[in-house]
Design an enzyme around this catalytic site. Structure first.
Site, PDB file in Angstrom:
ATOM      1  N   THR A   1       1.220  -0.859  -0.019  1.00 51.99           N
ATOM      2  CA  THR A   1       0.112   0.241   0.255  1.00 51.99           C
ATOM      3  C   THR A   1       0.881   1.399  -0.033  1.00 51.99           C
ATOM      4  O   THR A   1       2.328   1.348   0.206  1.00 51.99           O
ATOM      5  CB  THR A   1      -0.588  -0.002   1.044  1.00 51.99           C
ATOM      6  OG1 THR A   1      -1.562  -1.224   0.911  1.00 51.99           O
ATOM      7  CG2 THR A   1      -1.371   1.252   1.349  1.00 51.99           C
TER       8      THR A   1
ATOM      9  N   ARG B   1     -13.765  -7.382  -1.318  1.00 52.10           N
ATOM     10  CA  ARG B   1     -13.416  -7.214  -0.619  1.00 52.10           C
ATOM     11  C   ARG B   1     -12.747  -5.354   0.148  1.00 52.10           C
ATOM     12  O   ARG B   1     -11.657  -5.743  -0.459  1.00 52.10           O
ATOM     13  CB  ARG B   1     -12.369  -8.050  -0.282  1.00 52.10           C
ATOM     14  CG  ARG B   1     -11.025  -7.914   0.535  1.00 52.10           C
ATOM     15  CD  ARG B   1     -10.484  -7.294   0.799  1.00 52.10           C
ATOM     16  NE  ARG B   1      -9.002  -6.923   2.064  1.00 52.10           N
ATOM     17  CZ  ARG B   1      -8.211  -6.638   1.940  1.00 52.10           C
ATOM     18  NH1 ARG B   1      -7.906  -5.570   1.261  1.00 52.10           N
ATOM     19  NH2 ARG B   1      -7.376  -6.037   3.233  1.00 52.10           N
TER      20      ARG B   1
ATOM     21  N   THR C   1       0.040   0.451   6.630  1.00 54.77           N
ATOM     22  CA  THR C   1       0.601  -0.755   5.631  1.00 54.77           C
ATOM     23  C   THR C   1       0.439  -1.283   6.500  1.00 54.77           C
ATOM     24  O   THR C   1       0.436  -1.640   7.193  1.00 54.77           O
ATOM     25  CB  THR C   1       1.291   0.215   4.924  1.00 54.77           C
ATOM     26  OG1 THR C   1       1.805  -1.196   3.668  1.00 54.77           O
ATOM     27  CG2 THR C   1       2.539   0.223   5.839  1.00 54.77           C
ATOM     28  N   GLY C   2       0.069  -2.896   5.546  1.00 52.99           N
ATOM     29  CA  GLY C   2       0.113  -4.083   6.259  1.00 52.99           C
ATOM     30  C   GLY C   2      -1.120  -4.697   5.772  1.00 52.99           C
ATOM     31  O   GLY C   2      -1.713  -4.649   4.881  1.00 52.99           O
TER      32      GLY C   2
ATOM     33  N   GLY D   1      -4.529  -5.373   5.818  1.00 57.57           N
ATOM     34  CA  GLY D   1      -5.758  -4.921   6.187  1.00 57.57           C
ATOM     35  C   GLY D   1      -7.191  -5.463   7.615  1.00 57.57           C
ATOM     36  O   GLY D   1      -7.371  -4.644   8.112  1.00 57.57           O
TER      37      GLY D   1
HETATM   38  N1  GLY Z   1      -3.756  -2.600   3.618  1.00 53.50           N
HETATM   39  C1  GLY Z   1      -3.933  -2.778   2.133  1.00 53.50           C
HETATM   40  C2  GLY Z   1      -5.123  -3.648   2.412  1.00 53.50           C
HETATM   41  O1  GLY Z   1      -5.257  -4.317   3.176  1.00 53.50           O
HETATM   42  O2  GLY Z   1      -5.790  -3.195   1.494  1.00 53.50           O
END
Ligand code: GLY
Length: 321
Positions: free
Chosen positions: A183, A211, A234-235, A237
């Protein structure tokens, strides 16, 4: 009013960076450097313009999992999410499930500034993008990306990778190598002390169609409040959202933690709850302090502030910045 040193900090995703050649890593550093300068060059117009410009660059260059570089869903489509927040008045704009919008972050900003809502997704979000004259593309899914998708899908369905096992079961009855969470995000503070945050993503490879992760959810992927600071996550979600990670980080700054300590405690919290390899975070506090942390092997990042000659850019932990 106290003059604040204007500053911007961006990330290009936390992840394993497994299989990235030195050449690819150096191209990535170059793009991070250019992206942070895109933001810094307009920071005199305000923190909001700076974060939008930096994220737009990362969406447009095709080297990050956002905009043109977005990864594909399990059925081979792009579905992009983005969010933006203005710390002056807590205005928010978010969007999700976009297939053709080149710069989702700019649509998020239009939603924030020009509609009565904070979050518009899907078909009507794209109609809004068209209405506002934003660039729409029909070829976000490139041949190269389809090839990569096919390889990943083949490996995953054969049983490689531990995540999304429920989806694999569903498909086998009726895998995923999450090499990188990629991300993109930016936080900034301008000389008047206004903060802003922006994020954008394609989600992750082989995600279920429809999703939506943390990125367009206020407080999860992003948060900004002049009384605290701004943060961007970031990571994975699904984990970030359950902890309202960006809001958590801002709340720490609200009660007086500096950005670096707030980031460290935020990553400790997600690691304690969900383990390593789950997230990264960047933040700026209301006094202009910058911070970041991650529990993955790397997190591409770049920062620039008044007084620096050129941006500081890094990916791995051992690099000092
Ligand atoms: N952090 C991005 C996602 O999981 O969509």
């Amino acid at each position: 009013m106290k003059k604040i040193r204007s500053a911007i900090l961006i990330h290009g995703g936390a992840g394993s960076y497994k299989g990235f050649s030195d050449e690819v890593l150096s191209i990535r550093l170059e793009h991070l450097s250019k992206a942070v300068m895109e933001g810094y060059n307009v920071i005199s117009k305000g923190a909001l313009d700076a974060v939008e410009a930096a994220v737009r660059y990362m969406e447009s260059c095709g080297f990050f999992n956002a905009g043109l570089g977005s990864v594909l869903t399990i059925n081979g489509l792009v579905e992009m999410d983005a969010g933006i927040m203005d710390g002056r008045d807590l205005r928010v704009g978010a969007t999700a499930l976009l297939r053709r919008v080149k710069n989702p972050v700019s649509l998020a900003r239009k939603i924030m500034e020009n509609t009565d809502h904070i979050f518009i997704a899907g078909e009507w979000a794209e109609k809004l993008a068209e209405f506002y004259g934003l660039e729409l593309l029909d070829n976000i899914v490139s041949e190269e990306k389809l090839k990569r998708f096919k390889e990943m899908y083949e490996n995953w369905i054969k049983g490689e990778g531990s995540r999304m096992s429920k989806l694999r079961e569903m498909i086998l009855q009726g895998r995923v190598i999450f090499e990188s969470h990629d991300t993109v995000g930016a936080v900034a503070i301008d000389s008047e002390g206004n903060v802003a945050s922006a994020v954008s993503t394609g989600g992750y490879w082989l995600k279920f169609p429809g999703r939506i992760g943390d990125v367009p959810l206020v407080g999860c992927g992003f948060y900004a409040d002049n009384d605290a600071g701004a943060s961007a996550a970031t990571g994975t979600g699904e984990y970030i959202a359950r902890l309202n990670l960006s809001r958590f980080c801002c709340d720490l700054m609200r009660i007086g933690f500096q950005a670096q300590d707030a980031c460290r405690l935020t990553i400790k919290r997600i690691t304690d709850k969900f383990g390593p390899d789950t997230a990264g975070i960047i933040a700026v506090d209301k006094n202009g302090g910058l911070g970041y942390d991650f529990n993955t092997r790397g997190m591409g990042r770049a920062l620039m502030y008044e007084g620096l000659d050129k941006p500081i850019v890094a990916i791995f932990r051992e690099e000092k910045n």
